[in-house]
Design an enzyme around this catalytic site. Structure first.
Site, short mmCIF file in Angstrom:
data_model
loop_
_atom_site.label_atom_id
_atom_site.label_comp_id
_atom_site.label_asym_id
_atom_site.label_seq_id
_atom_site.Cartn_x
_atom_site.Cartn_y
_atom_site.Cartn_z
N HIS A 1 137.35 124.12 43.25
CA HIS A 1 138.34 124.34 42.97
C HIS A 1 137.46 125.71 41.66
O HIS A 1 138.34 126.47 41.35
CB HIS A 1 139.38 123.10 42.43
CG HIS A 1 139.80 123.51 41.05
ND1 HIS A 1 140.94 123.07 41.25
CD2 HIS A 1 139.70 123.50 39.63
CE1 HIS A 1 142.14 123.73 39.77
NE2 HIS A 1 140.68 123.37 38.91
N GLU A 2 136.69 124.82 41.02
CA GLU A 2 136.08 125.80 40.21
C GLU A 2 135.10 126.87 40.20
O GLU A 2 136.17 127.85 39.66
CB GLU A 2 134.99 125.36 39.24
CG GLU A 2 135.25 123.81 38.89
CD GLU A 2 136.99 123.70 37.62
OE1 GLU A 2 136.18 124.77 37.43
OE2 GLU A 2 137.05 122.53 37.46
N HIS B 1 138.45 129.39 40.02
CA HIS B 1 138.56 129.72 39.40
C HIS B 1 137.74 131.12 38.94
O HIS B 1 138.53 132.24 37.98
CB HIS B 1 138.62 129.24 37.77
CG HIS B 1 138.85 128.18 37.76
ND1 HIS B 1 140.69 128.77 37.36
CD2 HIS B 1 139.14 126.69 37.22
CE1 HIS B 1 141.84 127.22 37.43
NE2 HIS B 1 140.25 125.90 37.45
N ASP C 1 143.59 125.59 43.16
CA ASP C 1 143.82 123.77 44.16
C ASP C 1 144.22 124.42 44.81
O ASP C 1 143.88 124.44 46.15
CB ASP C 1 145.14 123.72 43.68
CG ASP C 1 144.87 122.49 42.59
OD1 ASP C 1 143.62 122.08 42.29
OD2 ASP C 1 145.42 122.03 42.21
ZN LIG Z 1 140.91 123.56 36.94
#
Ligand SMILES: [Zn+2]
Length: 411
Positions: free
Chosen positions: A274-275, A278, A356
């Site tokens: 998830h990171e 980003h 996500d």
């Molecule tokens: Zn996030």
């Protein structure tokens, strides 16, 4: 009271009332029934606790914001801004130092006055719900380091801004913009290696199953990762998190030790994915570009309003100055800030869905992402049923339940 005063007062009151109304709605929307998606991570007791936590925090937030608004209004209407200005001017320090001292005193006073609230929050509320791990020693050290850093970093930036507006003429706003932009980029580079280690220990994740799983995942999405760091989040709280900082060679991913403790390897890889999502989806870069553009607009508007005597009259000032103008313009600008922040929250929530989705797709294990989200909410006693209006104004992340449903729908 002139138009400037009216705008500022109205903004203060409207935002106070809006907060209050959305908080009340939020409390009413606490549902007695546990959403069925969470049945495996909450029992009735834990769920009850999560609701109580929301209630206690909301009430505390209400007391804090009431205190703050009374304080600001009292200081404003008793002529406090001018009174302090006259004292500091009496010391004859020259325009830059006078500004630094004036703003420094206001910031310091605010820090002192908010201290009891912060002590109560950490040592009473967080303690009561079993989160607090902060010792009084860590608390005091954090406070001193925080004040020291803001004196050094904030003081440097502030003196540059004051200097430009004092001496650089018409294009001062442009120079300020360039300087703060360079500074922001510089901070992105030094924060992970110089600043964060002042507060936490970052240890490279040791060899083993988790490290291998993370590195091989990073490879699979073409994200060169030399190191993953474990941060001693447990020094302050049992709450857990993961985050991403820096750019280029200095970029690093940190997992809280509390996160590693409670999650499976699959879930941890999902959190990390998830990171990375980003980063891959350029959210971090976009966020930075938006904030740099925003700074330019703010400096430009500031340069216009610094010459409006009415803005100073609204605060009963006898003399105009750049430093007081900075504070008053900040207050005048707050309605625009409020509206922008709503858009930023919408943008941020959209990015969370995207990250996500990235994690679910690239790990090919949507279940792991879902389980990680569920455990995180349970561990952090998140409010599972926030009111949509409260979410609209305040949430940078969508409520967990909506994130889970979005992942399921995409799978
Ligand atoms: Zn996030």
């Amino acid at each position: 009271m002139n138009i400037y005063g009216i705008i500022i007062l109205a903004t203060l009151l409207i935002s106070f009332i809006l907060d209050l109304v959305t908080e009340i709605l939020n409390l009413r929307s606490l549902s007695k029934e546990l959403p069925k998606e969470f049945e495996d991570v909450y029992d009735a007791d834990r769920y009850g606790q999560s609701q109580e936590y929301t209630r206690v925090r909301t009430r505390f937030g209400f007391i804090t914001s009431t205190f703050n608004i009374i304080l600001i209004l009292a200081f404003w209407f008793s002529g406090g801004f001018n009174y302090l200005d006259q004292i500091v001017r009496g010391w004859e320090l020259g325009p830059i130092w006078t500004g630094l001292v004036y703003i420094g005193i206001l910031i310091f006073a605010r820090a002192i006055l908010s201290l009891p609230f912060s002590i109560y929050s950490t040592f009473v509320i967080e303690e009561k719900f079993g989160f607090n791990k902060t010792t009084p020693r860590t608390f005091v050290l954090d406070l001193l380091k925080g004040l020291g850093l803001s004196a050094v970093i904030g003081g440097t930036v502030l003196s540059v801004v004051l200097w430009f507006f004092e001496y650089a003429g018409e294009y001062a706003w442009l120079y300020c913009w360039i300087a703060t932009t360079l500074f922001t980029i510089f901070m992105q580079f030094i924060a992970p290696t110089w600043i964060m280690p002042l507060f936490n220990k970052f240890i490279p994740l040791e060899d083993g199953e988790l490290r291998n799983a993370i590195l091989s995942y990073a490879d699979s999405v073409n994200f060169p990762l030399k190191n993953v760091f474990v941060m001693d989040g447990s020094k302050r709280s049992t709450k857990s998190n993961a985050f991403f900082t820096g750019f280029g060679k200095n970029k690093r991913i940190a997992l809280f030790d509390t996160l590693i403790e409670k999650h499976t390897v699959g879930e941890l890889v999902a959190v990390l994915a998830h990171e990375i999502g980003h980063y891959k989806k350029k959210h971090i870069l976009q966020g930075m570009i938006i904030s740099i553009l925003h700074m330019g607009v703010v400096f430009y508007l500031l340069s216009i309003f610094l010459t409006h005597k009415g803005l100073f009259d609204a605060f009963y000032m006898e003399e105009m100055s750049i430093y007081a103008g900075l504070i008053f313009f900040g207050m005048l600008y707050s309605p625009i800030e409020m509206i922008l922040s709503i858009f930023m929250q919408i943008f941020s929530r959209k990015n969370e869905y995207e990250a996500d989705r990235f994690a679910a797709q690239t790990t090919a294990q949507p279940e792991s992402m879902i389980n990680a989200l569920k455990k995180l909410s349970a561990d952090n006693l998140s409010n599972l049923t926030p009111h949509p209006l409260y979410v609209f104004f305040n949430y940078s992340h969508p409520p967990t339940l909506e994130r889970i449903r979005a992942i399921k729908n995409a799978a």
